[in-house]
Structures are given as C-alpha cells and as structure tokens.
Design an enzyme around this catalytic site. Structure first.
Site, PDB file in Angstrom:
ATOM      1  N   HIS A 156      -4.379   3.160  -8.645  1.00  0.00           N
ATOM      2  CA  HIS A 156      -3.743   4.242  -9.422  1.00  0.00           C
ATOM      3  C   HIS A 156      -3.267   3.782 -10.800  1.00  0.00           C
ATOM      4  CE1 HIS A 156      -3.927   6.932  -6.025  1.00  0.00           C
ATOM      5  NE2 HIS A 156      -3.217   6.122  -5.265  1.00  0.00           N
TER       6      HIS A 156
ATOM      7  N   ASP B 283     -10.293   4.280  -0.390  1.00  0.00           N
ATOM      8  CA  ASP B 283      -8.898   4.596  -0.065  1.00  0.00           C
ATOM      9  C   ASP B 283      -8.790   6.115   0.165  1.00  0.00           C
ATOM     10  OD1 ASP B 283      -5.903   3.320  -0.551  1.00  0.00           O
ATOM     11  OD2 ASP B 283      -5.975   5.431  -1.154  1.00  0.00           O
TER      12      ASP B 283
ATOM     13  N   HIS C 268      -6.714   8.089  -1.087  1.00  0.00           N
ATOM     14  CA  HIS C 268      -6.356   8.759  -2.343  1.00  0.00           C
ATOM     15  C   HIS C 268      -7.362   8.444  -3.439  1.00  0.00           C
ATOM     16  CE1 HIS C 268      -2.542   7.861  -0.137  1.00  0.00           C
ATOM     17  NE2 HIS C 268      -2.293   9.129  -0.435  1.00  0.00           N
TER      18      HIS C 268
ATOM     19  N   ASP D 257      -5.783   3.763   4.665  1.00  0.00           N
ATOM     20  CA  ASP D 257      -4.953   4.958   4.873  1.00  0.00           C
ATOM     21  C   ASP D 257      -5.826   6.160   5.255  1.00  0.00           C
ATOM     22  OD1 ASP D 257      -5.928   4.869   2.266  1.00  0.00           O
ATOM     23  OD2 ASP D 257      -3.988   5.191   1.293  1.00  0.00           O
TER      24      ASP D 257
HETATM   25  N1  Q9C Z   1       4.689  12.968  -0.934  1.00  0.00           N
HETATM   26  C1  Q9C Z   1      -2.192   4.109  -2.439  1.00  0.00           C
HETATM   27  O1  Q9C Z   1      -2.603   4.384  -1.318  1.00  0.00           O
HETATM   28  N2  Q9C Z   1       3.242   8.830  -2.904  1.00  0.00           N
HETATM   29  N3  Q9C Z   1      -1.298   4.845  -3.079  1.00  0.00           N
HETATM   30  C2  Q9C Z   1       2.928  10.177  -2.620  1.00  0.00           C
HETATM   31  C3  Q9C Z   1       3.599  12.153  -1.408  1.00  0.00           C
HETATM   32  C4  Q9C Z   1       2.226   8.098  -3.581  1.00  0.00           C
HETATM   33  C5  Q9C Z   1      -0.740   6.030  -2.484  1.00  0.00           C
HETATM   34  C6  Q9C Z   1       4.100  10.911  -2.114  1.00  0.00           C
HETATM   35  C7  Q9C Z   1       1.050   7.727  -2.725  1.00  0.00           C
HETATM   36  C8  Q9C Z   1       0.269   6.638  -3.396  1.00  0.00           C
HETATM   37  C9  Q9C Z   1      -2.673   2.874  -3.130  1.00  0.00           C
HETATM   38 ZN    ZN Z   2      -4.135   5.481  -0.731  1.00  0.00          ZN
END
Ligand code: Q9C
Ligand code: ZN
Length: 334
Positions: free
Chosen positions: A154, A190, A192, A279
C-alpha cells in the site's frame, strides 16, 4: 528454499488502529512475523544493502519524514504513536509545512500507519529481506522468500498507508531492473489491492503489475484496484486488476489467477515478484475470502508451473494462529 528475516522487524508495534468507527488492537502485529518465522526454520539474516535501493523507489523527503516524525511528535509534547488527522484531499497544492500533523497528512493516505520510533528500522529491514531474496534469485536460485513485516504494497513513492511504510515489492522489482533484467512482473495475491505498487509503476512498461483482490467497491482501499485501471502513458496495458466478490473460494480464485498468469506470460517477464498475502484465508480476522490452508498449495503450484524465477515477499495475513501454516503450505508447494 532460502528465506530471509531480521529480528529488528518486530520492534515496530503500534498500539491501535481506527477500524469501522472505533479503535481496535493493531492487526498488523509483531506476533504475525514471529508465527511465520516459527513455521519456517532456517531463515537467514539479510545482508545490509543500504538505503540506495530504497531511494531508487521512494522520495528522499518521504524517507527523511519517516525517520524524523518520532522526534517531531515528542517535541510537540505528544505521547503514544504518531498518527494523523488531516489529509489534503481537497484543494491540494505544494506548501512547505512543518507541523508534524500536517506532515503526516502530506505523507500518508489513511489512518492505518501510526509511526513509532521503531517504524523506520523495522520497515528498513523488511526491505533488506526483499532485496536479499531478489538477489538470491538473480544469482541463480529458482525461488526465495522474504518475511517482509511490516508489509509494503500500500506504500507509494511518497506516502504510507494500510500498515505499509516502504514498498518492498517495488524496491525488489527496481533492484532487478537495475541489475539488468529488462522486464519484471509483480503478481499481488494479497486480499487487498496493492495501490502503492500500482501507483509506482502505473506509467511504466518495464514492470507489469497484476493483482487479484477483494472488489474495492466493498473493501479497502476503495479508491484503487477497479478493473478499468490498466496503466497510463507508456504503462498503458501493463497494469491488470482482477477484483473478486467477498466470499470467493478456491475455484473462482484459480480462474482469476489463470487470467493474471496469462497476462503476465504475454508480457514475458525475466523475473516474477509475488506479493503474498494470506489474508485471503477463510479464517482471516479482517478479510472475507474462502481460501483454506491446503488451497495455498494449489495456488503455489499454479504459479510455479509457469517457470519464472520468483522472489516471494510477505504482505498481509492477520490470523496469527494460521499464518504460519498458510505461508509454509504455499512455500513448500512452490
Ligand atoms: N476497517 C495489508 O493487508 N485497515 N494491508 C482497514 C478496515 C487497513 C491491509 C480497516 C487494512 C490494510 C498489507
Ligand atoms: Zn491485505
């Protein structure tokens, strides 16, 4: 398979994050890395290749910001982790601001990356792991693994977000380019979308970015990762996004994976970087796909069957009890 990890990567330990309207314990915990390391005996400490390969991707002013924030935060009389509360989305223009709250707004896009006195150190060593794995593959290993933590996909050239401070996949891809590889592909699996990686290479045709992720219409990071984002300028066609609905399990996931791999094959990479997030696991604490532990062997074999030399870099995965088995299953099958 060789793998890399440095103990300094567990120093970074933010207390909490904003999640669905309240604070919760920080999901991207040091225990994640400890669990993966415990499942993978024989991880090596990476060589220190210095800041140059990081600065080949990230702006020097952003790196200076990451190092300087903890002191600015203390100087402002604050306790706890440095976190922002203003983001300059509206009417953004170049300004030379110095207050710590303004700087955090300038160099981040969300509230998921508190900056602690150890954040720079841990992210730095995570990048060194990515570089070590990449150089191992460049030196002739078929595959190598980097236990990157904190994760990276990210983070953009001049911003943090989504638990990420330095973009290890981008740093690895750029290092391979600088070592003479003409075409590098990044496959991001991933849960996301890797908005930072996409952003860094959006207008380039030498690094192909393919991502399979939860539809940003329903899931973080919302504003990037839609199917119509396909690259810009010279990079037109060198970005491929495959958003999938919540609840996706192995069969439809494999279909998307075949699409991503075919697109990468058409590009013809000399090296593959895999942004491996587990994830996508059915039991993940913050995500909603249905990939089971054994399924990671199937996905790994689908990717390995293409025969590209591959550096595999850790991204997300938030169920500490399962993260070791999920990563181990993937790597053993690869
Ligand atoms: N309510 C990675 O898996 N938080 N990043 C979201 C949602 C951020 C995930 C909160 C999630 C980032 C590398
Ligand atoms: Zn992620």
């Amino acid at each position: 398979m060789r793998g890399f990890f440095d103990r300094r990567q567990v120093l970074h330990a933010p207390e909490r994050e904003l999640h669905n309207g309240g604070y919760m314990a920080y999901a991207e915990s040091p225990a994640r890395a400890e669990a993966v390391a415990a499942a993978l005996p024989g991880l090596e400490v990476p060589e220190d290749r210095g800041e140059a390969p990081i600065l080949a991707v990230h702006d020097a002013a952003y790196i200076a910001f990451l190092k300087r924030v903890p002191q600015l935060w203390a100087d402002a009389g604050r306790s706890g982790d440095a976190t922002g509360y203003v983001w300059p989305v509206v009417g953004r223009r170049p300004l030379n601001l110095s207050r710590v709250d303004a700087l955090i707004g300038q160099y981040s896009f969300d509230a998921s990356t508190p900056i602690t006195p150890d954040s720079w150190t841990s992210a730095y060593w995570a990048s060194q792991c990515a570089l070590a794995a990449t150089h191992a593959v460049l030196a002739g290993e078929r595959t190598a693994f980097a236990l990157c933590r904190p994760p990276g996909h990210h983070a953009g050239a001049d911003y943090c977000g989504g638990y990420c401070y330095l973009n290890h996949a981008a740093i690895a891809a750029q290092a391979a380019r600088d070592a003479g590889k003409a075409r590098v592909a990044i496959l991001d699996i991933d849960y996301h979308h890797g908005n930072g990686t996409q952003d860094i290479f959006l207008d380039r045709d030498d690094v192909f970015y393919a991502s399979i992720h939860a539809d940003p219409a329903t899931d973080y990071p919302f504003f990037w990762g839609h199917a119509d984002e396909r690259g810009e300028g010279a990079g037109a066609g060198a970005t491929r996004n495959l958003p999938l609905p919540r609840g996706t399990d192995l069969a439809p996931y494999r279909e998307a994976l075949a699409c991503a791999l075919d697109a990468i094959a058409a590009f013809g990479p000399e090296l593959l970087i895999v942004s491996l997030g587990v994830d996508t696991y059915a039991g993940d604490r913050i995500s909603f796909f249905g990939i089971e532990t054994d399924d990671y062997a199937v996905l790994a074999r689908d990717i390995a069957a293409r025969g590209w030399p591959s550096a595999i870099l850790m991204e997300g995965g938030y169920t500490v009890e399962a993260i070791g088995a999920n990563v181990r299953t993937f790597l053993d099958a690869f």
